[in-house]
Enzyme design. Structure first.
Site, PDB file in Angstrom:
ATOM      1  N   PRO A  58       7.784  31.986  62.981  1.00 42.61           N
ATOM      2  CG  PRO A  58       5.955  31.654  64.411  1.00 42.61           C
ATOM      3  CD  PRO A  58       6.316  32.105  63.023  1.00 42.61           C
ATOM      4  CE  LYS A  91      19.678  32.439  65.345  1.00 47.26           C
ATOM      5  NZ  LYS A  91      19.403  33.678  65.954  1.00 47.26           N
ATOM      6  CB  THR A 147      15.824  31.062  63.785  1.00 48.01           C
ATOM      7  OG1 THR A 147      16.379  32.350  63.981  1.00 48.01           O
ATOM      8  CG2 THR A 147      16.865  30.008  64.132  1.00 48.01           C
TER       9      THR A 147
END
Ligand code: NAD
Length: 294
Positions: free
Chosen positions: A66, A171, A96
């Site tokens: 997470p 990202k 991420t």
């Protein structure tokens, strides 16, 4: 075929691990959730009792967790995986997370002679299932070569963005821009509709003009313009507002650290946070159109 440990079998990690199994790799898995492990076990994975047990002696360790704190806990410190791995293992973190944690894990891995890449993805659960994710990788060239071999069984586009942490920066840049052009697309469409235009015809006009962008073309936020878009399906995700708020928070951290004036990205973060607070966290991120209607 490679021996792979896969840690974190949620909405994204589960289907990614299954694609590795389908490609014929031998996969050992670990997740805090027993139910998640059992689901992948049925697809042919071996379930381990800990991340360390799953990773021992493997060619690759892949994680899909997470947030940064979970990645730091998994890899760093005396109880972290890096302390146990040997130099033949390549570590790929697809979560991420913040770029500083990715750099820290990369530096610790490098000091031990272990290849590490941060490799966050673009594309949601559907792309994870279809094996069409885009990977944005940060690490050295030799590790990227090894990473490409295995990531190609889970994704279609694999980019080497730069040294460790660069995948997370790429990202952050992409998702900040995505939020900005989604909100801009919503504003333009709503303005046209309030002046009597048909959103389908207005979309056609802008797609053939300089307003063309991904949100308009592939993921139109106006219901019934694109048949399979979340907007035409009650804003079922897709990509949830909760995750967009998370990603915009990470992008804001990157912007502040390098002192860029990201006025638009910051505002997009504030608008998405308000939309989340209004109870829309679990809806698709294109539902931000509804905010313009209130
Ligand atoms: P998820 O919450 O569905 O899955 C996370 C999994 O990690 C859970 O099964 C949880 O039990 C497990 N986990 C947590 N801590 C752990 C630990 N210490 N050891 C082992 N397992 C642990 O989340 P997700 O949607 O699969 O997202 C995973 C990552 O992918 C996140 O970083 C997210 O931002 C990113 N991402 C998600 C999407 C999406 O559409 N869901 C798209 C792109 C990127």
């Amino acid at each position: 075929m490679a021996n792979v440990a896969f840690i974190g079998l949620g909405n994204m990690g589960g289907p990614m691990a299954i694609n590795l199994l389908k490609a014929g790799h031998s996969v050992a898995v670990y997740d805090l959730s027993q139910a998640a492990c059992e689901q992948i076990e049925m697809a042919g994975a071996e379930v381990a009792g800990s991340a360390s047990e799953a990773s021992s002696g493997m060619d690759y360790v892949i994680s899909m967790l997470p947030a940064g704190k979970h990645v730091a806990e998994t890899y760093l410190g005396t109880t972290g995986l890096l302390a146990d791995l040997d130099e033949k293992t390549t570590v790929l973190d697809c979560s991420t997370i913040d770029a500083q944690t990715a750099r820290k894990v990369g530096e610790s891995a490098a000091a031990l002679g272990i290849g590490f890449m941060d490799a966050p993805v673009s594309g949601g659960v559907a792309a994870a299932q279809a094996g069409t994710l885009a990977f944005m990788c940060g690490g050295d060239a030799a590790t990227f070569e090894k990473a490409e071999v295995i990531l190609s069984h889970m994704g279609r586009n694999i980019f080497h963005a730069g040294p460790a942490g660069s995948g997370q920066v790429a990202k952050g840049c992409n998702n900040m821009l995505l939020a900005i052009h989604m909100i801009g697309t919503c504003e333009a469409l709503e303005m046209g509709v309030r002046n009597g235009l048909d959103p389908k015809i207005l979309s056609e006009i802008m797609l053939a003009s300089s307003g063309r962008n991904w949100s308009l073309e592939v993921y139109n936020p106006y219901p019934d313009v694109i048949e399979n878009a979340p907007s035409s399906n009650g804003y079922q995700p897709g990509f949830m507002v909760d995750l967009m708020v998370k990603d915009l928070g990470l992008a804001q951290g990157i912007a502040e650290r390098c002192k860029v004036n990201n006025a638009m990205g910051k505002l997009a973060g504030e608008l998405y946070a308000q939309h989340q607070e209004a109870g829309n966290g679990q809806r698709d991120f294109s539902s931000i159109l509804q905010k313009l209607k209130t």
